[in-house]
Design a protein around this motif. Structure first.
Motif, mmCIF file in Angstrom:
data_model
loop_
_atom_site.group_PDB
_atom_site.id
_atom_site.type_symbol
_atom_site.label_atom_id
_atom_site.label_comp_id
_atom_site.label_asym_id
_atom_site.label_seq_id
_atom_site.Cartn_x
_atom_site.Cartn_y
_atom_site.Cartn_z
ATOM 1 N N ILE A 1 5.584 -6.091 -10.896
ATOM 2 C CA ILE A 1 5.311 -7.505 -10.600
ATOM 3 C C ILE A 1 3.827 -7.821 -10.679
ATOM 4 C CG2 ILE A 1 5.467 -9.269 -8.772
ATOM 5 C CD1 ILE A 1 8.008 -7.922 -7.822
ATOM 6 N N GLY A 2 2.985 -6.823 -10.430
ATOM 7 C CA GLY A 2 1.544 -7.060 -10.411
ATOM 8 C C GLY A 2 0.804 -5.871 -9.841
ATOM 9 N N ALA A 3 0.158 -6.059 -8.674
ATOM 10 C CA ALA A 3 -0.603 -4.998 -8.025
ATOM 11 C C ALA A 3 -0.247 -4.937 -6.547
ATOM 12 C CB ALA A 3 -2.108 -5.239 -8.188
ATOM 13 N N VAL A 4 -0.093 -3.711 -6.029
ATOM 14 C CA VAL A 4 0.224 -3.502 -4.615
ATOM 15 C C VAL A 4 -1.054 -3.109 -3.880
ATOM 16 C CG1 VAL A 4 1.588 -2.192 -2.951
ATOM 17 C CG2 VAL A 4 2.563 -2.749 -5.192
ATOM 18 N N TYR A 5 -1.354 -3.837 -2.811
ATOM 19 C CA TYR A 5 -2.533 -3.573 -1.992
ATOM 20 C C TYR A 5 -2.103 -3.099 -0.604
ATOM 21 C CZ TYR A 5 -5.477 -5.934 -5.426
ATOM 22 O OH TYR A 5 -6.144 -6.279 -6.577
ATOM 23 N N GLY A 6 -2.772 -2.065 -0.102
ATOM 24 C CA GLY A 6 -2.533 -1.595 1.254
ATOM 25 C C GLY A 6 -3.476 -2.266 2.230
ATOM 26 N N LEU A 7 -2.933 -2.674 3.378
ATOM 27 C CA LEU A 7 -3.726 -3.333 4.419
ATOM 28 C C LEU A 7 -3.794 -2.417 5.639
ATOM 29 C CD1 LEU A 7 -2.161 -6.932 4.270
ATOM 30 C CD2 LEU A 7 -3.904 -5.914 2.791
ATOM 31 N N PRO A 8 -4.925 -1.774 5.903
ATOM 32 C CA PRO A 8 -5.023 -0.905 7.083
ATOM 33 C C PRO A 8 -4.613 -1.636 8.359
ATOM 34 C CG PRO A 8 -6.926 -0.604 5.664
ATOM 35 C CD PRO A 8 -6.171 -1.789 5.121
ATOM 36 N N PHE A 9 -3.653 -1.054 9.068
ATOM 37 C CA PHE A 9 -3.108 -1.618 10.304
ATOM 38 C C PHE A 9 -2.492 -3.002 10.096
ATOM 39 C CE2 PHE A 9 -6.862 0.950 11.753
ATOM 40 C CZ PHE A 9 -6.128 2.074 12.093
ATOM 41 N N GLY A 10 -2.236 -3.373 8.829
ATOM 42 C CA GLY A 10 -1.628 -4.667 8.558
ATOM 43 C C GLY A 10 -2.565 -5.842 8.751
ATOM 44 N N ARG A 11 -3.850 -5.606 8.835
ATOM 45 C CA ARG A 11 -4.828 -6.671 9.103
ATOM 46 C C ARG A 11 -5.556 -7.060 7.818
ATOM 47 N NH1 ARG A 11 -7.880 -8.218 13.546
ATOM 48 N NH2 ARG A 11 -5.878 -8.111 14.617
#
Length: 370
Positions: free
Chosen positions: A230-240
């Protein structure tokens, strides 16, 4: 154990919850997707009316933090204008629908979730934490995500209705799934489910029509940061994520329950505060802690970040015994109590500890040697 208060409900846009840094206002985007204009408008509102900090929750919702009471009515008006909040508070409260993030327009997940949204008025009054999962892709992705009533793919390839806490369920079709789900929700209430609060804790025998022996298909490997169809997956530390950073995306984004965000139609590129490769910090659960949460007596995320590279297994650092960041057991759990930490093994927050009264330094020394 630590004097925490279980409120029995989750905040939403119409029922914000007070935290140490102001009101939490939860937004449930349709199908967990925001268009480019919605991203822009949401971020502007988060900065204008809150502290600009946004949390991605385990139900693929967004929480705007630090909202003042005085600004909340205007914020709600702006979110409604963006199509991110229902004008009917009852419908908004019933819209806890978690979807497979790989859905495509017109597929089973999309069609079933859209029909369920259109028929929310037919649901009974359910406990505040109850939610729905529509995971009708080729193989389940949301097996371990929170949800009480589930439409998923069966091992046979057909669609399956399953009550959470039960290993199997009954076959449904794309055209009967929502009817069956609503019927099961009514049975839950009529059989005393409100007392239990969640389907997995409700021990009443399922009605015969919902008590099948069809088992779910094996789940697929979870998403990872990086390239995605679909595109690019980004990780968000602690969901923030900071609203100013999120606002740099001029595309649609999809939210997931794994602290990952999919940016549609773009190639992976660095973004402030986000990760494009797997990292130990994405495998640590930590609530916001003190001082942002009034029920926490300890800071959590600095400690979790220190421990992430050295610990083996899943770590949960919780500011109190509520365990908001992780409902399931972790290999190691640190629970805040009266300004120090209790350490437990293979447990949930608040479990009987192996060690008590730990300082952050002592916790690092103990866990770094394990």
């Amino acid at each position: 154990m630590s004097g925490f208060v279980v409120k029995g409900w989750c905040p939403d846009a119409w029922r914000p919850m007070m935290a140490g840094d102001g009101l939490l206002v939860r937004v449930r985007p349709v199908l967990a997707r925001l268009t480019g204009p919605q991203v822009e408008g949401l971020c502007a509102a988060a900065i204008r009316h809150g502290n600009g900090q946004i949390d991605l929750t385990a139900r693929a919702n967004l929480q705007l933090r630090g909202v003042a009471y005085a600004g909340w009515p205007t914020l709600i008006e702006e979110l409604q204008a963006l199509g991110l909040v229902d004008a009917d508070p009852v419908r908004e409260g019933r819209g806890a629908i978690l979807v497979n993030p790989d859905w495509c327009e017109g597929d089973d997940t999309h069609a079933i979730a859209e029909e369920l949204r259109a028929r929310l008025a037919e649901l009974p009054e359910l406990p505040g934490k109850v939610g729905f999962v529509v995971d009708a892709g080729p193989a389940p992705m949301l097996t371990h995500a929170p949800g009480d009533f589930r439409i998923t793919r069966a091992a046979t390839g057909e669609l399956l209705l399953r009550a959470d806490g039960r290993a199997s369920g009954v076959a449904v079709t794309r055209f009967t799934a929502v009817d069956a789900l609503i019927r099961l929700a009514h049975w839950f209430v009529e059989s005393g489910g409100r007392t239990a609060g969640r389907m997995a804790r409700h021990d009443a025998a399922l009605p015969g029509w919902a008590n099948g022996d069809i088992v779910p298909a094996a789940p697929v490997v979870p998403l990872q940061p990086g390239t995605h169809p679909i595109g690019a997956v980004y990780g968000l530390p602690f969901g923030r994520i900071d609203a100013a950073s999120l606002a740099t995306f001029d595309c649609a984004v999809r939210l997931t329950p794994w602290r990952l965000m999919i940016a549609e139609g773009v190639a992976p590129a660095p973004a402030i505060g986000m990760l494009l490769s797997d990292s130990p910090i994405l495998h640590v659960d930590a609530c916001v802690g003190a001082p942002a949460c009034p029920q926490a007596s300890v800071e959590t995320r600095d400690l979790a970040a220190r421990l992430a590279p050295v610990i083996e297994g899943r770590l949960h650092v919780s500011g109190c015994a509520k365990g908001c960041a992780r409902a399931r057991a972790a290999d190691w759990v640190l629970t805040g109590r009266e300004g120090a930490f209790d350490l437990a093994r293979h447990a949930r927050a608040g479990a009987a500890p192996l060690h008590t009264g730990l300082s952050p330094e002592r916790a690092v020394a103990l866990l770094g040697a394990c």
